[in-house]
Design a protein around this motif. Structure first.
Motif, mmCIF file in Angstrom:
data_model
loop_
_atom_site.group_PDB
_atom_site.id
_atom_site.type_symbol
_atom_site.label_atom_id
_atom_site.label_comp_id
_atom_site.label_asym_id
_atom_site.label_seq_id
_atom_site.Cartn_x
_atom_site.Cartn_y
_atom_site.Cartn_z
ATOM 1 N N UNK A 35 -5.151 18.083 -26.024
ATOM 2 C CA UNK A 35 -3.899 17.918 -25.269
ATOM 3 C C UNK A 35 -3.569 16.443 -25.081
ATOM 4 N N UNK A 36 -3.288 15.721 -26.168
ATOM 5 C CA UNK A 36 -2.980 14.285 -26.036
ATOM 6 C C UNK A 36 -1.719 14.026 -25.214
ATOM 7 N N UNK A 37 -0.834 15.041 -25.130
ATOM 8 C CA UNK A 37 0.392 14.841 -24.364
ATOM 9 C C UNK A 37 0.100 14.655 -22.875
ATOM 10 N N UNK A 38 -1.024 15.217 -22.400
ATOM 11 C CA UNK A 38 -1.385 15.053 -20.994
ATOM 12 C C UNK A 38 -1.815 13.611 -20.713
ATOM 13 N N UNK A 39 -2.482 13.006 -21.690
ATOM 14 C CA UNK A 39 -2.877 11.611 -21.549
ATOM 15 C C UNK A 39 -1.638 10.718 -21.482
ATOM 16 N N UNK A 40 -0.650 10.998 -22.327
ATOM 17 C CA UNK A 40 0.604 10.246 -22.302
ATOM 18 C C UNK A 40 1.328 10.466 -20.983
ATOM 19 N N UNK A 41 1.283 11.686 -20.470
ATOM 20 C CA UNK A 41 1.877 12.009 -19.171
ATOM 21 C C UNK A 41 1.256 11.153 -18.077
ATOM 22 N N UNK A 42 -0.086 11.021 -18.110
ATOM 23 C CA UNK A 42 -0.781 10.195 -17.124
ATOM 24 C C UNK A 42 -0.428 8.729 -17.237
ATOM 25 N N UNK A 43 -0.272 8.238 -18.462
ATOM 26 C CA UNK A 43 0.100 6.830 -18.671
ATOM 27 C C UNK A 43 1.497 6.540 -18.123
ATOM 28 N N UNK A 44 2.440 7.459 -18.339
ATOM 29 C CA UNK A 44 3.800 7.278 -17.811
ATOM 30 C C UNK A 44 3.774 7.285 -16.285
ATOM 31 N N UNK A 45 3.005 8.202 -15.732
ATOM 32 C CA UNK A 45 2.867 8.310 -14.278
ATOM 33 C C UNK A 45 2.335 7.001 -13.700
ATOM 34 N N UNK B 13 8.603 12.603 -11.786
ATOM 35 C CA UNK B 13 9.445 11.900 -12.755
ATOM 36 C C UNK B 13 8.820 11.902 -14.148
ATOM 37 N N UNK B 14 7.510 11.678 -14.214
ATOM 38 C CA UNK B 14 6.824 11.681 -15.506
ATOM 39 C C UNK B 14 6.891 13.066 -16.155
ATOM 40 N N UNK B 15 6.742 14.105 -15.337
ATOM 41 C CA UNK B 15 6.810 15.473 -15.860
ATOM 42 C C UNK B 15 8.214 15.784 -16.371
ATOM 43 N N UNK B 16 9.227 15.344 -15.612
ATOM 44 C CA UNK B 16 10.611 15.546 -16.053
ATOM 45 C C UNK B 16 10.882 14.827 -17.375
ATOM 46 N N UNK B 17 10.428 13.584 -17.465
ATOM 47 C CA UNK B 17 10.655 12.792 -18.668
ATOM 48 C C UNK B 17 9.964 13.408 -19.877
ATOM 49 N N UNK B 18 8.704 13.787 -19.698
ATOM 50 C CA UNK B 18 7.948 14.360 -20.814
ATOM 51 C C UNK B 18 8.502 15.721 -21.240
ATOM 52 N N UNK C 48 0.830 -1.203 0.000
ATOM 53 C CA UNK C 48 0.000 0.000 0.000
ATOM 54 C C UNK C 48 0.870 1.261 0.000
ATOM 55 N N UNK C 49 1.855 1.290 0.900
ATOM 56 C CA UNK C 49 2.735 2.452 0.998
ATOM 57 C C UNK C 49 3.642 2.568 -0.226
ATOM 58 N N UNK C 50 4.006 1.421 -0.826
ATOM 59 C CA UNK C 50 4.777 1.453 -2.072
ATOM 60 C C UNK C 50 3.967 2.104 -3.176
ATOM 61 N N UNK C 51 2.663 1.776 -3.210
ATOM 62 C CA UNK C 51 1.781 2.393 -4.192
ATOM 63 C C UNK C 51 1.702 3.898 -4.001
ATOM 64 N N UNK C 52 1.618 4.330 -2.741
ATOM 65 C CA UNK C 52 1.596 5.766 -2.441
ATOM 66 C C UNK C 52 2.894 6.427 -2.886
ATOM 67 N N UNK C 53 4.029 5.778 -2.571
ATOM 68 C CA UNK C 53 5.332 6.317 -2.964
ATOM 69 C C UNK C 53 5.440 6.413 -4.483
ATOM 70 N N UNK C 54 4.942 5.397 -5.179
ATOM 71 C CA UNK C 54 5.003 5.402 -6.636
ATOM 72 C C UNK C 54 4.270 6.577 -7.249
ATOM 73 N N UNK C 55 3.164 6.977 -6.625
ATOM 74 C CA UNK C 55 2.407 8.124 -7.127
ATOM 75 C C UNK C 55 3.100 9.436 -6.771
#
Length: 411
Positions: free
Chosen positions: A322-332, A112-117, A99-106
């Motif tokens: 804004x399809x890039x936002x959808x891709x951002x969410x998928x990476x996240x 990280x996803x924002x940096x990558x994109x 559970x806490x790993x899931x929280x950390x991942x978010x």
């Protein structure tokens, strides 16, 4: 265009009633339909059509304000009343770790996803305005760690603009439900996955028996007195939270304006933090007994009305622009999923703990029980138990994620 809030409220109530009625129907068509389309998705999507087709003007309506200021804190109080720290610990360390790993991942996945994109699209780092991408992402963090209540909290705390919020609600709902579909598929193949991982599932059997025993012991039909006490606790603590927020926010504004960067000058920030904190404290008092009379169910009703009002701010055409936002969410989501799957493999945890631990974060109390029940109906309350912890952590963890996003997105 309908502008009367009483009519809009009635329309939203009818939509929610329709969704829940059909979702529990024995009709063959609806059973097949909801096998592929989660009910929670419709609670967002159908109200969004009212805005998309110009039937209502959500930005001129006061329903979201009422839901976010009155129903939201009351729902947090009623949902956290059911938190049972001892019960959560009894699930074993693996459930909590995942559970806490899931929280950390978010929390780390968003920055990280924002940096990558941003490497491919530097325009995503678009400063500090109300429609800055990082601000919109804070609402997704709130939703994916806690739920609709925490999502609304982040919208107000970080003063998210309407345009980016509309797009991010669409990203949140679509990406989260895609991941939920994956988890439900994993639930159907849990035995094979557990055997391949070498996971010990004997604790799950014990857990089923314990949950069924707890249900029989504490559940009861609510009396009028119970319902009035639930209202008293929910809205009474909300009133206290409002009172302290009205004092603390101006004090910080006058004496420590520099702390506005951490939202300390926001009345809404204090409203949500104080309501959540008092709700957790109340869980250790006799008020906890109200959970057996359905306090969490009433809190969930408030949440679904909040979800519907959030849905009216979702313009599904925003993803087309804004399809890039959808891709951002998928990476996240991929970062969250990859991390929790890796940890589950390393500690040889049952698929049940991984799936419910993830959905308790991403879907909250609305859908975590659905994923848990896919393993066994008696395990649905376990999903609620972890999801309630998500509500308790959601405000704090999402706020911290927002601070990380601010550093990345605002420069």
């Amino acid at each position: 265009m309908i502008t009367n809030d009483a009519i809009i409220l009635g329309m939203l109530a009818v939509i929610l009633g329709f969704v829940f009625h059909t979702a529990s129907s024995d009709n063959r068509f609806w059973k097949r339909f909801y096998r592929f389309v989660p009910a929670l998705l419709l609670c967002y999507f159908l109200p969004s059509l009212l805005t998309t087709f110009g039937i209502i003007d959500a930005h001129e309506s006061n329903l979201y304000f009422v839901a976010s200021r009155y129903l939201l804190p009351a729902s947090l109080v009623l949902l956290t009343l059911s938190i049972d720290l001892k019960g959560i610990l009894n699930l074993g360390p693996k459930a909590l770790i995942l559970f806490l790993t899931g929280t950390l991942g978010i929390v780390i996945g968003g920055p990280l996803a924002l940096l990558l994109m941003s490497v491919f699209n530097p325009d995503l780092l678009n400063g500090n305005g109300p429609d800055a991408i990082w601000r919109g992402m804070t609402t997704v963090a709130g939703s994916w760690i806690g739920g609709g209540a925490n999502q609304a909290a982040m919208k107000e705390i970080y003063e998210v603009g309407g345009q980016v919020f509309s797009a991010m609600v669409a990203v949140d709902v679509i990406v989260a439900n895609l991941w939920m579909a994956v988890l439900l598929l994993m639930a159907g193949n849990a035995k094979n996955l557990d055997a391949r991982r070498g996971a010990d599932t004997t604790a799950i059997t014990v857990l089923k028996d314990r949950v069924e025993t707890m249900q029989r012991k504490h559940s009861r039909n609510p009396t009028l007195q119970d319902l009035m006490l639930i209202a008293a606790v929910g809205f009474g603590i909300t009133a206290i939270a409002h009172g302290f927020a009205d004092v603390l926010a101006p004090w910080f504004q006058a004496n420590a304006p520099g702390l506005s960067r951490f939202s300390f000058t926001s009345p809404f920030f204090w409203l949500i933090v104080i309501a959540t904190t008092l709700g957790v404290i109340a869980a250790f008092t006799p008020a906890k007994k109200l959970e057996g009379a359905g306090a969490a169910k009433i809190g969930s009703v408030f949440i679904y009305f909040l979800v519907a009002t959030i849905g009216t701010h979702m313009d599904i055409t925003a993803l087309r622009d804004s399809p890039e936002l959808f891709l951002l969410g998928l990476i996240w989501m991929a970062i969250h999923a990859g991390l929790i799957l890796l940890v589950a493999k390393l500690i040889k945890a049952p698929t049940f703990f991984m799936a419910v631990g993830s959905q308790a974060n991403v879907g909250g109390a609305a859908s975590a029980p659905v994923v848990a029940a896919a393993f066994h109906p008696s395990l649905a309350p376990v999903g609620v138990l972890l999801a309630v912890m998500g509500y308790a952590l959601g405000t704090y963890a999402a706020w911290f994620c927002g601070q990380l996003l601010r550093v990345v997105g605002a420069g």
